[in-house]
Design a protein around this motif. Structure first.
Motif, PDB file in Angstrom:
ATOM      1  N   ARG A  73     -14.252  27.880  18.546  1.00 29.29           N
ATOM      2  CA  ARG A  73     -14.358  28.333  20.320  1.00 29.29           C
ATOM      3  C   ARG A  73     -13.175  27.461  21.182  1.00 29.29           C
ATOM      4  O   ARG A  73     -12.934  26.810  20.582  1.00 29.29           O
TER       5      ARG A  73
ATOM      6  N   PHE B 254     -15.750  31.199  27.558  1.00 28.51           N
ATOM      7  CA  PHE B 254     -15.505  31.304  26.230  1.00 28.51           C
ATOM      8  C   PHE B 254     -15.450  32.421  25.625  1.00 28.51           C
ATOM      9  O   PHE B 254     -15.654  33.380  26.100  1.00 28.51           O
TER      10      PHE B 254
ATOM     11  N   ASP C 153     -15.384  32.754  20.948  1.00 31.48           N
ATOM     12  CA  ASP C 153     -15.673  32.080  19.510  1.00 31.48           C
ATOM     13  C   ASP C 153     -14.172  33.348  18.735  1.00 31.48           C
ATOM     14  O   ASP C 153     -14.725  34.511  18.944  1.00 31.48           O
TER      15      ASP C 153
END
Length: 296
Positions: free
Chosen positions: A246, A171, A173
């Motif tokens: 995100r 992931f 952000d």
């Protein structure tokens, strides 16, 4: 679904001349509670304050015995103090739990829970809303059981998949740099992730009026040196440049991706060696072996 009558409330109804009204409590999936009544004063019971200035009303509740679906509709006006139009547009009331009571407004301690269900279709029109309320038996219309297919049937990160999506590298952000038509997000300066790493993944909004909303990623491409993330549907909530989001890696459900991209093959929920239709339709033959391959 309804609850047993309170004896005192039952005695009140038996008098013929009653002081009853309706009350509803809506609990969204994010935990927020909204409570309304069609009485001209607010009511307090069950630890909830039911507001009287929302214009809420309900059509007749249709309830049946057996497994038939109970249903009704609720009508109301949209205002900043109650159900806001932007929150309905964002889908924040989808699948919200609804409780409905018949209440003695002269003594709110006397009340009867006569409906429990969820919000179905929610529509807006002329400054108001119309909400379809679905009973608990609606869930019985949902197909259950396991599907046997070659691709994985789990959702990435769920209880069957058990992959930890908070692991580093799966992931990122970052603030929105450019957004087009609420569905195409463009970054000229993007972290180092493989091409199509986020394909079939998620874009989650971390802040602002759309916080908590997410969209499924349709494509992850590079155009003119910029990384372009496109969603299947426009993001509701008015996302602007600078909003923190995100991006979560996506999975194409293939065994190769499960093993190589996520190193999670022990939890693969597909059946990659399931025979195809040709094998199922195969007939005995003496000229060649029936190996499960194509008959042609």
């Amino acid at each position: 679904m309804s609850a047993p009558f309170d004896p005192a409330f039952e005695a009140h109804l038996a008098r013929g001349v009653t002081t009853v009204c309706h009350a509803w409590a809506i609990t969204r999936t994010d935990g927020q509670v909204f409570a309304f009544t069609d009485h001209d004063r607010e009511l307090i019971f069950a630890g909830i304050t039911f507001r009287a200035d929302t214009g809420m009303s309900a059509l007749a509740l249709q309830q049946t015995t057996g497994l038939s679906v109970d249903n009704t509709e609720a009508l109301g006006a949209l205002s900043d103090a109650s159900l806001r139009e932007d929150e309905i547009e964002q889908g924040r009331f989808d699948r919200a739990e609804v409780l409905g009571w018949l209440v003695n407004w002269a003594d709110p301690a006397q009340h009867w829970l006569n409906f429990r269900g969820t919000i179905g279709e929610l529509t807006r029109a002329q400054g108001g809303f119309r909400a379809e309320l679905r009973g608990l038996t609606e869930e019985l219309n949902r197909p259950l059981g396991r599907s046997y297919q070659k691709p994985c049937t789990a959702v990435l990160g769920d209880g069957d998949c058990r992959f930890d999506l908070s692991r580093e590298g799966y992931f990122t952000d970052l603030p929105v740099a450019e957004v087009r038509d609420a569905r195409r997000f463009v970054w000229k300066d993007f972290p180092s992730f493989d091409f199509e790493w986020f394909l079939r993944g998620r874009l989650e909004v971390m802040e602002g009026s759309a916080a908590g909303l997410w969209g499924e990623i349709k494509t992850d491409t590079i155009e003119d040196g910029a990384r372009v993330i496109e969603l299947w549907e426009p993001m509701r909530g008015g996302i602007t440049p600078g909003t923190q989001v995100r991006l979560v890696a996506g999975c194409d459900k293939r065994k190769e991706s499960c093993r190589l991209k996520f190193n999670n093959f022990d939890n693969f929920q597909g059946f990659p060696d399931l025979p195809g239709e040709d094998w199922l339709l195969a007939v005995p033959t003496s000229s060649k072996a029936n190996t499960g391959g194509s008959l042609r």
